[in-house]
Write a protein that holds these residues in place. Structure first.
Motif, PDB file in Angstrom:
ATOM      1  N   SER A  57      65.198 -30.616  23.882  1.00  0.00           N
ATOM      2  CA  SER A  57      66.137 -30.013  24.817  1.00  0.00           C
ATOM      3  C   SER A  57      66.700 -31.123  25.677  1.00  0.00           C
ATOM      4  O   SER A  57      66.204 -32.242  25.679  1.00  0.00           O
ATOM      5  N   GLY A  58      67.739 -30.812  26.432  1.00  0.00           N
ATOM      6  CA  GLY A  58      68.342 -31.821  27.276  1.00  0.00           C
ATOM      7  C   GLY A  58      69.483 -32.539  26.584  1.00  0.00           C
ATOM      8  O   GLY A  58      69.860 -32.225  25.452  1.00  0.00           O
ATOM      9  N   PRO A  59      70.081 -33.537  27.240  1.00  0.00           N
ATOM     10  CA  PRO A  59      71.267 -34.203  26.718  1.00  0.00           C
ATOM     11  C   PRO A  59      71.011 -35.108  25.523  1.00  0.00           C
ATOM     12  O   PRO A  59      71.960 -35.531  24.859  1.00  0.00           O
ATOM     13  N   TYR A  60      69.732 -35.412  25.235  1.00  0.00           N
ATOM     14  CA  TYR A  60      69.428 -36.325  24.130  1.00  0.00           C
ATOM     15  C   TYR A  60      68.450 -35.711  23.142  1.00  0.00           C
ATOM     16  O   TYR A  60      67.665 -34.826  23.479  1.00  0.00           O
ATOM     17  N   LYS A  61      68.507 -36.214  21.944  1.00  0.00           N
ATOM     18  CA  LYS A  61      67.533 -35.871  20.919  1.00  0.00           C
ATOM     19  C   LYS A  61      67.119 -37.154  20.219  1.00  0.00           C
ATOM     20  O   LYS A  61      67.756 -38.208  20.384  1.00  0.00           O
ATOM     21  N   ILE A  62      66.058 -37.089  19.451  1.00  0.00           N
ATOM     22  CA  ILE A  62      65.571 -38.273  18.753  1.00  0.00           C
ATOM     23  C   ILE A  62      66.488 -38.585  17.578  1.00  0.00           C
ATOM     24  O   ILE A  62      66.691 -37.750  16.692  1.00  0.00           O
ATOM     25  N   GLY A  63      67.045 -39.789  17.589  1.00  0.00           N
ATOM     26  CA  GLY A  63      67.890 -40.225  16.491  1.00  0.00           C
ATOM     27  C   GLY A  63      67.113 -40.994  15.448  1.00  0.00           C
ATOM     28  O   GLY A  63      67.300 -40.819  14.243  1.00  0.00           O
ATOM     29  N   ASP A  64      66.201 -41.858  15.913  1.00  0.00           N
ATOM     30  CA  ASP A  64      65.391 -42.655  14.993  1.00  0.00           C
ATOM     31  C   ASP A  64      64.103 -43.036  15.691  1.00  0.00           C
ATOM     32  O   ASP A  64      64.101 -43.380  16.875  1.00  0.00           O
ATOM     33  N   TRP A  65      63.002 -42.972  14.962  1.00  0.00           N
ATOM     34  CA  TRP A  65      61.703 -43.315  15.526  1.00  0.00           C
ATOM     35  C   TRP A  65      60.962 -44.199  14.550  1.00  0.00           C
ATOM     36  O   TRP A  65      60.626 -43.773  13.449  1.00  0.00           O
ATOM     37  N   GLN A  66      60.728 -45.434  14.963  1.00  0.00           N
ATOM     38  CA  GLN A  66      59.934 -46.381  14.195  1.00  0.00           C
ATOM     39  C   GLN A  66      58.672 -46.649  15.005  1.00  0.00           C
ATOM     40  O   GLN A  66      58.717 -47.418  15.967  1.00  0.00           O
ATOM     41  N   PRO A  67      57.568 -45.982  14.659  1.00  0.00           N
ATOM     42  CA  PRO A  67      56.339 -46.106  15.458  1.00  0.00           C
ATOM     43  C   PRO A  67      55.973 -47.551  15.752  1.00  0.00           C
ATOM     44  O   PRO A  67      56.015 -48.411  14.878  1.00  0.00           O
ATOM     45  N   ARG A  68      55.655 -47.816  17.029  1.00  0.00           N
ATOM     46  CA  ARG A  68      55.252 -49.132  17.538  1.00  0.00           C
ATOM     47  C   ARG A  68      56.390 -50.157  17.537  1.00  0.00           C
ATOM     48  O   ARG A  68      56.166 -51.322  17.855  1.00  0.00           O
ATOM     49  N   GLU A  69      57.601 -49.741  17.153  1.00  0.00           N
ATOM     50  CA  GLU A  69      58.722 -50.679  17.133  1.00  0.00           C
ATOM     51  C   GLU A  69      59.876 -50.231  18.036  1.00  0.00           C
ATOM     52  O   GLU A  69      60.317 -50.980  18.896  1.00  0.00           O
ATOM     53  N   ARG A  70      60.366 -49.000  17.838  1.00  0.00           N
ATOM     54  CA  ARG A  70      61.532 -48.579  18.600  1.00  0.00           C
ATOM     55  C   ARG A  70      61.727 -47.060  18.497  1.00  0.00           C
ATOM     56  O   ARG A  70      61.544 -46.474  17.444  1.00  0.00           O
ATOM     57  N   LEU A  71      62.108 -46.468  19.622  1.00  0.00           N
ATOM     58  CA  LEU A  71      62.481 -45.057  19.660  1.00  0.00           C
ATOM     59  C   LEU A  71      63.919 -44.993  20.153  1.00  0.00           C
ATOM     60  O   LEU A  71      64.233 -45.502  21.235  1.00  0.00           O
ATOM     61  N   THR A  72      64.784 -44.396  19.366  1.00  0.00           N
ATOM     62  CA  THR A  72      66.202 -44.312  19.717  1.00  0.00           C
ATOM     63  C   THR A  72      66.584 -42.864  19.996  1.00  0.00           C
ATOM     64  O   THR A  72      66.364 -41.978  19.165  1.00  0.00           O
ATOM     65  N   LEU A  73      67.152 -42.628  21.171  1.00  0.00           N
ATOM     66  CA  LEU A  73      67.676 -41.323  21.533  1.00  0.00           C
ATOM     67  C   LEU A  73      69.197 -41.339  21.404  1.00  0.00           C
ATOM     68  O   LEU A  73      69.846 -42.314  21.788  1.00  0.00           O
ATOM     69  N   VAL A  74      69.757 -40.270  20.859  1.00  0.00           N
ATOM     70  CA  VAL A  74      71.205 -40.135  20.724  1.00  0.00           C
ATOM     71  C   VAL A  74      71.625 -38.826  21.392  1.00  0.00           C
ATOM     72  O   VAL A  74      70.794 -37.989  21.732  1.00  0.00           O
ATOM     73  N   ARG A  75      72.918 -38.667  21.577  1.00  0.00           N
ATOM     74  CA  ARG A  75      73.408 -37.457  22.231  1.00  0.00           C
ATOM     75  C   ARG A  75      73.008 -36.208  21.442  1.00  0.00           C
ATOM     76  O   ARG A  75      73.036 -36.192  20.219  1.00  0.00           O
ATOM     77  N   ASN A  76      72.646 -35.178  22.178  1.00  0.00           N
ATOM     78  CA  ASN A  76      72.305 -33.897  21.579  1.00  0.00           C
ATOM     79  C   ASN A  76      73.568 -33.030  21.552  1.00  0.00           C
ATOM     80  O   ASN A  76      74.057 -32.598  22.601  1.00  0.00           O
ATOM     81  N   GLU A  77      74.112 -32.807  20.345  1.00  0.00           N
ATOM     82  CA  GLU A  77      75.362 -32.064  20.221  1.00  0.00           C
ATOM     83  C   GLU A  77      75.227 -30.618  20.695  1.00  0.00           C
ATOM     84  O   GLU A  77      76.220 -29.933  20.979  1.00  0.00           O
ATOM     85  N   GLY A  78      73.990 -30.144  20.807  1.00  0.00           N
ATOM     86  CA  GLY A  78      73.781 -28.781  21.270  1.00  0.00           C
ATOM     87  C   GLY A  78      73.665 -28.652  22.778  1.00  0.00           C
ATOM     88  O   GLY A  78      73.468 -27.557  23.305  1.00  0.00           O
ATOM     89  N   TRP A  79      73.796 -29.766  23.484  1.00  0.00           N
ATOM     90  CA  TRP A  79      73.645 -29.761  24.933  1.00  0.00           C
ATOM     91  C   TRP A  79      74.959 -29.380  25.611  1.00  0.00           C
ATOM     92  O   TRP A  79      76.001 -29.968  25.346  1.00  0.00           O
ATOM     93  N   ASN A  80      74.915 -28.404  26.501  1.00  0.00           N
ATOM     94  CA  ASN A  80      76.118 -27.945  27.198  1.00  0.00           C
ATOM     95  C   ASN A  80      76.083 -28.249  28.690  1.00  0.00           C
ATOM     96  O   ASN A  80      76.934 -27.792  29.446  1.00  0.00           O
ATOM     97  N   GLY A  81      75.102 -29.030  29.107  1.00  0.00           N
ATOM     98  CA  GLY A  81      74.963 -29.345  30.522  1.00  0.00           C
ATOM     99  C   GLY A  81      75.787 -30.551  30.936  1.00  0.00           C
ATOM    100  O   GLY A  81      76.755 -30.935  30.274  1.00  0.00           O
ATOM    101  N   ARG A  82      75.368 -31.162  32.023  1.00  0.00           N
ATOM    102  CA  ARG A  82      76.078 -32.302  32.592  1.00  0.00           C
ATOM    103  C   ARG A  82      76.189 -33.444  31.587  1.00  0.00           C
ATOM    104  O   ARG A  82      75.238 -33.745  30.886  1.00  0.00           O
ATOM    105  N   HIS A  83      77.356 -34.078  31.564  1.00  0.00           N
ATOM    106  CA  HIS A  83      77.596 -35.186  30.633  1.00  0.00           C
ATOM    107  C   HIS A  83      76.708 -36.375  30.987  1.00  0.00           C
ATOM    108  O   HIS A  83      76.570 -36.741  32.154  1.00  0.00           O
ATOM    109  N   SER A  84      76.090 -36.979  29.998  1.00  0.00           N
ATOM    110  CA  SER A  84      75.236 -38.150  30.202  1.00  0.00           C
ATOM    111  C   SER A  84      76.034 -39.433  30.016  1.00  0.00           C
ATOM    112  O   SER A  84      77.028 -39.468  29.285  1.00  0.00           O
ATOM    113  N   GLU A  85      75.594 -40.491  30.683  1.00  0.00           N
ATOM    114  CA  GLU A  85      76.335 -41.747  30.691  1.00  0.00           C
ATOM    115  C   GLU A  85      76.228 -42.528  29.384  1.00  0.00           C
ATOM    116  O   GLU A  85      77.150 -43.229  28.985  1.00  0.00           O
TER     117      GLU A  85
END
Length: 378
Positions: A57-85
């Motif tokens: 939930s919220g303005p972001y969702k998980i786009g890519d997760w590489q355990p112990r290396e990197r977690l990438t959040l991308v815009r959540n197209e289902g989010w209708n709340g305040r625009h994120s930067e």
């Protein structure tokens, strides 16, 4: 909890089986108090909250997760709340805060936590950065495995307690920026202690070792890899040497350190002797003491101290609603832990963060977790 009575679209009553003092301090404000969409959760595989977009939930969702290396959040197209930067946010797990600080200075990170010992550098000359320091809801202690043959004798454990000069450790490690801890419960929480029962006394430590018939004692101190932790360990090593104890320092990866104290991970716990541990907590003393009960032996209670009467008092403290009585109960619980000789309380510390001045950070009140980031300027 007994059950929840739904009284309206956005209203309801939580019915408890009995009073529970931490409800509004550590239960509802934290992960166990999150409200999730029932429909989305039931549609999720295995009915568990995972990394699928349906469970986000919220303005972001998980786009890519590489355990112990990197977690990438991308815009959540289902989010209708305040625009994120940000179109994308990347989290990079770095176990060593000194390494994280170097990466920040190189421009590879926009936000990082730093070692407490580095606070002075940025406080004196922040440059184009903003330093944020918050008192931590944490506790660091030296624990002893009471089941290890070398540490079964209370006199030996008491000698170690009284051979350690905590203020000297903190001066050497943090330059006086951190105050000594007098227990596990961090101030200003109700139940924080104001003094130790067995303060630094090297002469008494030597006398206790002599009374126990112990000489030439060799011990090992396990701890996870960190710059500050390494300095703390070295000072403890020097202090124990003054009373005739030879201490070997064993720094290891965080996962290996945790595994070395847990029975489910094999037999390494049997060789565990001294451990330098830091736990973070919620703003309630019950979340501090929960890990030192008998049923936690071999899990998070790596000291392996067990007293059913202690457990009963700990359970009673969680349901006591009189705050003064409750605080006194937690002080007693910490007194009794110190009496076992298996605990040396060190410090509660601070959480320190660096951000460039173009980034405004936000954190939980204790500075443990970042909440969001907002770009200003160019």
């Amino acid at each position: 909890m007994d059950h929840v009575e739904v009284t309206g679209t956005y209203e309801g009553i939580i019915h408890l089986k009995h009073p529970f003092a931490p409800l509004f301090t550590s239960t509802l404000p934290h992960a166990s108090g999150l409200i999730v969409c029932k429909k989305a959760l039931e549609a999720t595989k295995d009915k568990k909250i995972g990394t699928a977009p349906a469970a986000c939930s919220g303005p972001y969702k998980i786009g890519d997760w590489q355990p112990r290396e990197r977690l990438t959040l991308v815009r959540n197209e289902g989010w209708n709340g305040r625009h994120s930067e940000y179109d994308q946010i990347q989290f990079v797990p770095i176990g060593d805060l000194n390494t994280a600080q170097i990466a920040f200075e190189a421009g590879d990170l926009d936000m990082t936590k730093i070692n407490i010992s580095a606070i002075g550098k940025y406080r004196d000359d922040p440059g184009d950065n903003t330093l944020t320091v918050r008192p931590a809801l944490a506790y660091t202690w030296l624990g002893m495995n009471v089941d290890h043959p070398k540490l079964k004798d209370l006199q030996v454990r008491r000698a170690i307690q009284q051979a350690i000069d905590v203020p000297a450790i903190l001066d050497a490690t943090f330059g006086g920026a951190v105050k000594p801890a007098y227990g596990l419960v961090p101030p200003p929480l109700a139940g924080a202690r104001s003094k130790n029962l067995y303060p630094y006394d090297p002469a008494q430590a030597k006398a206790l070792l002599q009374k126990a018939g112990v000489s030439g004692l060799q011990l090992r101190l396990d701890l996870s890899t960190s710059t500050d932790g390494g300095t703390v360990a070295q000072v403890i090593q020097a202090q124990l040497a003054e009373v005739g104890i030879d201490l070997k320092i064993n720094q290891m990866d965080g996962a290996a350190f945790v595994a070395a104290g847990q029975e489910s991970e094999g037999d390494a716990w049997k060789d565990s002797q001294l451990r330098l541990t830091t736990f973070t907590t919620a703003p309630d003393a019950s979340w501090v003491t929960a890990w030192f009960t008998c049923d936690q032996v071999g899990i998070w209670n790596t000291q392996r101290t067990c007293d059913k009467k202690w457990d009963a008092l700990n359970a009673d403290a969680a349901v006591e609603l009189d705050q003064a009585k409750r605080a006194a109960m937690y002080i007693t619980l910490q007194d009794q832990l110190e009496e076992t000789g298996a605990y040396v309380f060190l410090y509660h510390g601070s959480n320190a963060w660096l951000t460039p001045k173009t980034v405004h950070g936000a954190w939980t009140p204790d500075g443990q977790w970042p909440l969001f980031r907002d770009v200003t300027g160019a």
